[in-house]
Design a protein around this motif. Structure first.
Motif, PDB file in Angstrom:
ATOM      1  N   ASN A   1       1.380  32.867 -25.301  1.00 31.26           N
ATOM      2  CA  ASN A   1       0.543  31.827 -26.461  1.00 31.26           C
ATOM      3  C   ASN A   1       1.523  30.596 -26.260  1.00 31.26           C
ATOM      4  O   ASN A   1       2.548  30.497 -25.948  1.00 31.26           O
TER       5      ASN A   1
ATOM      6  N   HIS B   1       3.040  28.895 -28.765  1.00 33.26           N
ATOM      7  CA  HIS B   1       3.994  29.054 -29.531  1.00 33.26           C
ATOM      8  C   HIS B   1       5.322  29.636 -28.626  1.00 33.26           C
ATOM      9  O   HIS B   1       6.317  29.357 -28.863  1.00 33.26           O
TER      10      HIS B   1
ATOM     11  N   GLU C   1      -3.724  30.656 -31.128  1.00 33.63           N
ATOM     12  CA  GLU C   1      -2.478  30.137 -31.893  1.00 33.63           C
ATOM     13  C   GLU C   1      -2.201  29.057 -31.613  1.00 33.63           C
ATOM     14  O   GLU C   1      -2.185  27.974 -32.354  1.00 33.63           O
ATOM     15  N   MET C   2      -1.835  28.460 -30.312  1.00 32.00           N
ATOM     16  CA  MET C   2      -1.530  27.189 -29.800  1.00 32.00           C
ATOM     17  C   MET C   2      -2.176  27.033 -28.438  1.00 32.00           C
ATOM     18  O   MET C   2      -1.568  27.812 -27.687  1.00 32.00           O
TER      19      MET C   2
ATOM     20  N   ALA D   1      -1.647  21.473 -26.821  1.00 33.60           N
ATOM     21  CA  ALA D   1      -0.625  21.175 -27.925  1.00 33.60           C
ATOM     22  C   ALA D   1       0.568  21.804 -27.566  1.00 33.60           C
ATOM     23  O   ALA D   1       1.687  21.214 -27.960  1.00 33.60           O
ATOM     24  N   ALA D   2       0.618  22.763 -26.855  1.00 28.46           N
ATOM     25  CA  ALA D   2       2.095  23.201 -26.310  1.00 28.46           C
ATOM     26  C   ALA D   2       2.819  22.285 -25.400  1.00 28.46           C
ATOM     27  O   ALA D   2       3.902  22.123 -25.652  1.00 28.46           O
TER      28      ALA D   2
END
Length: 752
Positions: A515, A517, A542-543, A547-548
């Motif tokens: 993921n 994170h 989760e992310m 966003a990552a």
């Protein structure tokens, strides 16, 4: 005039105050309108009442199907009953929300009815045995039938009470609409008045602008006429100067010739001194006439270059031979330096190049009292835009910024005191720059007072072959590819195995994150072994990948924050690509990710040092659809690309591993439908779609795409139908895979 300006200012002030008041009134009306609209929206509970109606409708359908199932004269259809039961459960789940509770808060029967339905669902779930293949028995259904039928009147009464509530709201809503209409009328009147005021102001301003435009047009016409007169005068002046220069230079050549002959006659010392002074004065006057003639020809456009093959080093020797006596007379060192890589012969007008170099070197010597004057010649730029650069540097008095701004203007001299001592008309630098631009180049200068000056003559480099083959340029051989340290962020286990095989085939090592994170943490903890590139899936729990990427770009470590990031996604939309690039990604790959695609992306980022050329990607053939027009079970082109990256046995293990996990995926999808979780449905469907695309399972990928796209807007029974279609495709796809020569291995664990 002062009184007129004061009156105009007063009028504008009044108008400004009026406009401010009007804007405040409009703002108040808009606030009032927003409050009324919010009130109307808050009482609009039609959609919530519709949920109650839909729950009753699905209850009736379930009761009918239940009755047919317990009828011994009919064949029990567990799948149809399961479908009706799942849809009704989803509708009951939607009744558990705040809006319906607020509508029927004063109805004590609502909570009891809802609790009775929930109790029935718990007992029915036990009878259905979720996940079992056989389904409920007729005995279990008969035991629950009476309870199911008994709920009918209560559910119907719930619908009637909700409809009655809507009827009560209609009157209140009509009153709200009337208030809203009155506010709208007031807003329209205010806006109309404001528009009228602006229109009057704009009309007045337009009239003033028309008068000013007419005055400016008249002034522009006068200026154009003045410019035409000035250009005509300039052309007449240039023609006059050119004619006069020719006329004067002809007798001057005769005068210089006679002075030269006179020097050979017997003269005493005093006569020799007089003759030397007369010769120097004549030479100086002839130089001024030549400058005037050159300037006239440049202005009139009559100067023509005569390019021809020239021995570059011979030209430099001629310049040095003519300028060295001037430097020696002032005890200055003169250095001529040329890059050994320069071509032997170039195409240029040697006379004009020498004229510019003579002028630059003469000025450098003239304004230097010590040190050295250097002429350095280099070649700059590539083959397509190569330039020959002559740099004349001195250690003289230098030039300040104010003088630099006017240095190339005619009749302007940098140091008036020295110019008066050495003479000159101030035309040399302007002529030199115009000649440089005529040759396709330019002259620039850098200088500081007391530290000397540096003049750069740039002109196109046009080499003339001398018959020998051109000297090979260094760096022609491409560097060999090197292994890359790759971070792969991918949540689906099959896609991770697929990317591992693909990167291994290309000679690179991979570290995996499940993921966003984990990907950010891996970049933060890379330390002494940083990653060369990140392959980032966009849809992860989760992310997500976007966003990552933003989090990685914000890391304090410069090496980690600037790592190349390549997007991996099954979405091929332009909007998705733009979002990736805006977030800071460097490239974009759509699934299925083939070896040629990935190799081409790494070459774009790292050149040949990143990976060797894998060859072009084969064009996909037209796959035959199934008999019902749906996509084919297998995509032969995608499977062929996958087999380029790994052995057949490894690929077969991946395919069968994905198919073995299919029933678990179906259970997750049905649970998401039952619990009304569209986001979970989209994530699971998207992950399955990407894996199916990489493995060439076309029909499963298409069905997963339909689930992903319709998760948020399709009715529950349509979504359930797609899930059932996905479940039915699993055994058919396995048979097609085996028929294609990808037999299931003895150890079906795809992770092997």
């Amino acid at each position: 005039m002062p009184h007129a300006r004061r009156g105009r200012a007063t009028w504008l002030g009044v108008l400004g105050v009026g406009l401010i008041l009007a804007l405040l009134a409009v703002a108040w009306l808009q606030v009032r309108q927003a409050a009324l609209l919010r009130q109307a929206v808050e009482v609009a509970d039609d959609d919530a009442v519709l949920l109650v109606y839909q729950a009753e409708t699905e209850y009736l359908r379930l009761r009918d199907e239940w009755g047919r199932s317990v009828d011994p004269r009919r064949v029990l259809d567990p799948a149809a009953l399961q479908l009706r039961y799942d849809i009704w459960i989803s509708r009951v789940g939607l009744l558990h929300n705040e809006r319906i509770g607020r509508i029927l808060a004063d109805e004590t029967e609502f909570a009891a009815t809802l609790a009775r339905m929930d109790g029935f669902i718990r007992r029915a779930d036990a009878a259905f045995g979720a996940g079992t293949a056989g389904g409920p028995t007729r005995e279990a259904l008969r035991e629950l039938e009476s309870e199911l039928v008994a709920m009918g009147p209560e559910i119907h009464g719930l619908s009637l009470r909700a409809a009655h509530h809507v009827g009560e709201q209609v009157a209140a809503r009509n009153a709200t609409v009337q208030k809203h209409n009155m506010v709208g009328i007031g807003l329209t009147v205010s806006l109309s008045a404001l528009t009228l005021a602006f229109a009057l102001l704009a009309l007045r301003q337009m009239r003033q602008l028309d008068r000013r435009r007419a005055a400016l047009e008249e002034l522009a016409e006068h200026l154009r006429q003045a410019r035409r007169d000035a250009e005509a005068a300039s052309e007449a002046k240039s023609a006059f100067l050119a004619n006069m220069s020719h006329e004067i230079r002809t007798p001057f050549h005769g005068l210089l010739g006679m002075l030269s002959l006179l020097r050979e006659t017997g003269l005493n010392q005093q006569q020799v001194s007089y003759l030397r002074t007369a010769t120097e004065s004549a030479d100086h006057l002839l130089a001024i006439l030549n400058d005037i003639l050159d300037m006239s020809q440049l202005e009139s456009g009559r100067m023509v270059l005569m390019p021809a093959p020239v021995e570059l080093r011979a030209l430099l020797r001629d310049v040095e031979a003519l300028m060295r006596p001037q430097a020696h007379a002032k005890s200055l060192a003169l250095h001529i330096a040329a890059d050994p890589a320069l071509p032997e012969r170039v195409l240029c007008d040697a006379t004009r190049v020498k004229q510019v170099l003579f002028n630059l070197l003469s000025n450098a010597i003239k304004f230097s009292d010590q040190g050295a004057v250097v002429l350095d010649v280099q070649a700059e730029g590539g083959d397509g835009a190569a330039e020959l650069v002559f740099t004349v540097s001195d250690q003289g008095v230098g030039i300040d910024e104010a003088t630099l701004a006017t240095l190339f203007h005619r009749f302007v001299q940098a140091d008036s005191s020295r110019s008066r001592r050495h003479g000159g008309a101030g035309l040399g630098l302007e002529i030199s720059r115009n000649l440089a631009r005529l040759m396709g180049g330019d002259i620039t200068v850098t200088s500081q007072p007391g530290q000397g000056s540096s003049f750069r003559l740039r002109m196109p480099l046009k080499a003339v072959p001398a018959g020998a083959s051109p000297r090979p340029l260094p760096g022609d051989a491409p560097p060999p590819p090197r292994p890359l340290h790759v971070l792969v962020a991918e949540d689906h286990f099959v896609n991770r195995q697929y990317m591992a095989a693909l990167l291994e085939r290309l000679g690179h090592g991979a570290v995996f994150a499940t993921n966003g994170h984990e990907a950010v943490d891996a970049m933060r903890a890379a330390g002494a072994k940083p990653f060369d590139v990140v392959l980032m899936d966009l849809h992860m729990p989760e992310m997500d990948g976007i966003a990552a990427t933003r989090a990685i770009r914000a890391l304090p470590d410069p090496a980690a924050a600037t790592v190349p990031i390549v997007a991996l996604t099954a979405d091929a939309f332009t909007e998705t690509r733009d979002r990736c690039l805006v977030a800071g990604m460097n490239d974009f790959l759509t699934k299925p990710v083939s070896p040629p695609k990935l190799a081409a992306s790494l070459r774009r980022l790292f050149g040949n040092a990143g990976t060797a050329d894998f060859g072009p990607e084969p064009s996909p053939g037209e796959a035959e659809p199934q008999a019902d027009g749906s996509p084919p079970l297998l995509d032969a082109a995608a499977m062929a690309l996958a087999l380029q990256a790994m052995p057949r046995e490894r690929f077969a293990a991946m395919v069968h591993g994905f198919l073995d996990q299919g029933p678990l995926l179906v259970q997750r999808l049905r649970a998401a439908i039952r619990d009304a979780q569209p986001l979970e449905l989209r994530v699971s469907a998207h992950a399955a779609r990407g894996a199916a695309l990489n493995l060439g399972l076309a029909a499963l990928a298409s069905t997963a795409e339909s689930l992903h796209e319709g998760a948020t807007h399709l009715p529950a029974h349509e979504i359930a139908r797609h899930v059932q279609r996905f479940e039915e495709l699993l055994p058919a796809t396995r048979e097609a895979v085996i028929a294609a020569g990808l037999a299931q291995p003895a150890d079906a664990d795809a992770s092997a």
